[in-house]
Design an enzyme around this catalytic site. Sequence first.
Site, PDB file in Angstrom:
ATOM      1  N   ARG A  43       0.834  -1.191   0.000  1.00  0.00           N
ATOM      2  CA  ARG A  43       0.000   0.000   0.000  1.00  0.00           C
ATOM      3  C   ARG A  43       0.873   1.246   0.000  1.00  0.00           C
ATOM      4  O   ARG A  43       2.040   1.230   0.395  1.00  0.00           O
ATOM      5  CB  ARG A  43      -0.940   0.015   1.199  1.00  0.00           C
ATOM      6  CG  ARG A  43      -0.251   0.129   2.546  1.00  0.00           C
ATOM      7  CD  ARG A  43      -0.203   1.573   3.063  1.00  0.00           C
ATOM      8  NE  ARG A  43       0.593   1.656   4.287  1.00  0.00           N
ATOM      9  CZ  ARG A  43       1.862   2.009   4.300  1.00  0.00           C
ATOM     10  NH1 ARG A  43       2.500   2.261   3.174  1.00  0.00           N
ATOM     11  NH2 ARG A  43       2.523   2.084   5.443  1.00  0.00           N
ATOM     12  N   ASP A  52      -2.866   6.490  12.715  1.00  0.00           N
ATOM     13  CA  ASP A  52      -3.791   5.359  12.862  1.00  0.00           C
ATOM     14  C   ASP A  52      -3.715   4.775  14.264  1.00  0.00           C
ATOM     15  O   ASP A  52      -4.735   4.416  14.855  1.00  0.00           O
ATOM     16  CB  ASP A  52      -3.544   4.283  11.798  1.00  0.00           C
ATOM     17  CG  ASP A  52      -2.138   3.707  11.803  1.00  0.00           C
ATOM     18  OD1 ASP A  52      -1.198   4.406  12.257  1.00  0.00           O
ATOM     19  OD2 ASP A  52      -1.961   2.565  11.338  1.00  0.00           O
ATOM     20  N   SER A 153       5.543  -3.945   3.076  1.00  0.00           N
ATOM     21  CA  SER A 153       5.909  -5.317   2.708  1.00  0.00           C
ATOM     22  C   SER A 153       5.729  -6.271   3.882  1.00  0.00           C
ATOM     23  O   SER A 153       5.245  -7.399   3.712  1.00  0.00           O
ATOM     24  CB  SER A 153       7.363  -5.359   2.209  1.00  0.00           C
ATOM     25  OG  SER A 153       8.254  -4.898   3.216  1.00  0.00           O
ATOM     26  N   ASP A 197      -2.261  -0.576   7.614  1.00  0.00           N
ATOM     27  CA  ASP A 197      -1.663  -1.426   6.580  1.00  0.00           C
ATOM     28  C   ASP A 197      -2.514  -2.660   6.327  1.00  0.00           C
ATOM     29  O   ASP A 197      -2.759  -3.050   5.180  1.00  0.00           O
ATOM     30  CB  ASP A 197      -0.254  -1.840   6.991  1.00  0.00           C
ATOM     31  CG  ASP A 197       0.684  -0.657   7.133  1.00  0.00           C
ATOM     32  OD1 ASP A 197       0.303   0.457   6.727  1.00  0.00           O
ATOM     33  OD2 ASP A 197       1.788  -0.842   7.677  1.00  0.00           O
TER      34      ASP A 197
END
Length: 480
Positions: A43, A52, A153, A197
């Site tokens: 992303r 977040d 990742s 994520d």
Amino acid sequence: MLKVQYDTHKPDKKLNNRLNILASHFRSNFRQTPSFFVRVPGRVNLIGEHIDYCGYSVCPMAIEHDILVAISKSDEDELQLINIDDKYPNYEHKGLRKIKNLRLDENHTGPSWHKYFLCGVKGALEVIPEEHIPKGLLTVVWGNIPPNAGLSSSSALVSAALLATVHICQYKMSKEDMATVSAKAETYIGTQGGGMDQAIAFLGKAGSAKLIKFNPLCAFDVALPKNAVFVIAHSLVDHNKASNSYFNTRVLECRFAAQIIAKKNNIDWCNVPKLIDVQKCLNKTLEEMTAIVMANLKEEHYTLEEICQILETSLDELKVISNVLHYRTQKFKLKQRALHVFQEAARVAMFQEICELEDMDESTQLCQLGNLMTKSHQSLKNLYECSHPRIDTLVTKAIESGAFGARLTGAGWGGFVIAITTAEKVNDFMESLKSAFYYNNEELRNTDFSNTIFKTEPKEGAGIIMSSNNSCDKLKFVYI
């Protein structure tokens, strides 16, 4: 258990070729065909960095780069894990069910790649009933998300492991539940992150960015300007957020800031773990919270002893209440971190509003979105102190090369920059940026630019890829 909604179509040619290579690797190692494949994308976060885990909304999109997993059951009581990329050593774990009891955060020099996969398996096994779990698993992994660069990742690998385990156990979970479990699972590696994520990995949608909200987790489409193109460029500085305490220190600083503001405003600080919680308790706007931060927090560092004095608690109690698992610093900046969070949350809201304005001409839209992105970077550099000199240079060069705005994306301290331009200008912009940042540096001239600077658009979230007739000749993509 919740049913998963399936949307089936064929993988494109590029993905199909990669799947066939993955299947061939699986057969050569295990002498059988994988039962199915899992794809989980990386992303890029357009705006809303480091908020977040404070409870605030973010605006990411899934990208084309991804993690692929091929998997089948095994008659042996073990997990066999192979990575196509030989720089990542293979791994075996005897006793599949024993993974539930593993400690995965014991290596403070940075976790090995297989531990991220184990996080996902562990998270899945904790919610799946014993009778659903097979004796063993055979898995092969292949990813093309640049590692340690801010494109998620590691979270994609955790999420892929969880999805693969959930599906092979034939256990039904919603996308939101899988995102939530994956976010919790990644904390086993020692990183106290939020859930962005994992949320975009499962909830991503082709053609649309997402506004991700938390508690409860939900996502809303954000229609980007039709002519907008986002370019991702690597600073060529890698940073693994689990390899040092920088990231976790920021999480802790935000928690301390929330608790001190609560204490000074006669709120029970023990029940205020996040900055959004203290905002809700005070019933103030984000703009009003900025003034409250200025009045309640000092510019200088705080020590743990000072924090204990203000909160009228002991260090032992503070460690428990504030979840101080490990700390490698004795000084904390609170005012600067809280200012960034409240102001960045406001920028996310403004970003969404601008994207939704139908009566604004696109040129003005792009300028305003770019301005918000650049302000975000300035805040990350000056208030949150998570940038890097090479990232700052890359942001400056991107704007000088014609971008409407640019900012670091991801945790920071290295990794990628994201810039906004237009479809008409994107190729010229990329060439100009290569000349300004990469070609002028002798050590960078021979860089392979395919994964270094590229344009991107919103892609689909996680999916399961099934084979027909126990072969990989006919594949179908099953989005969850």
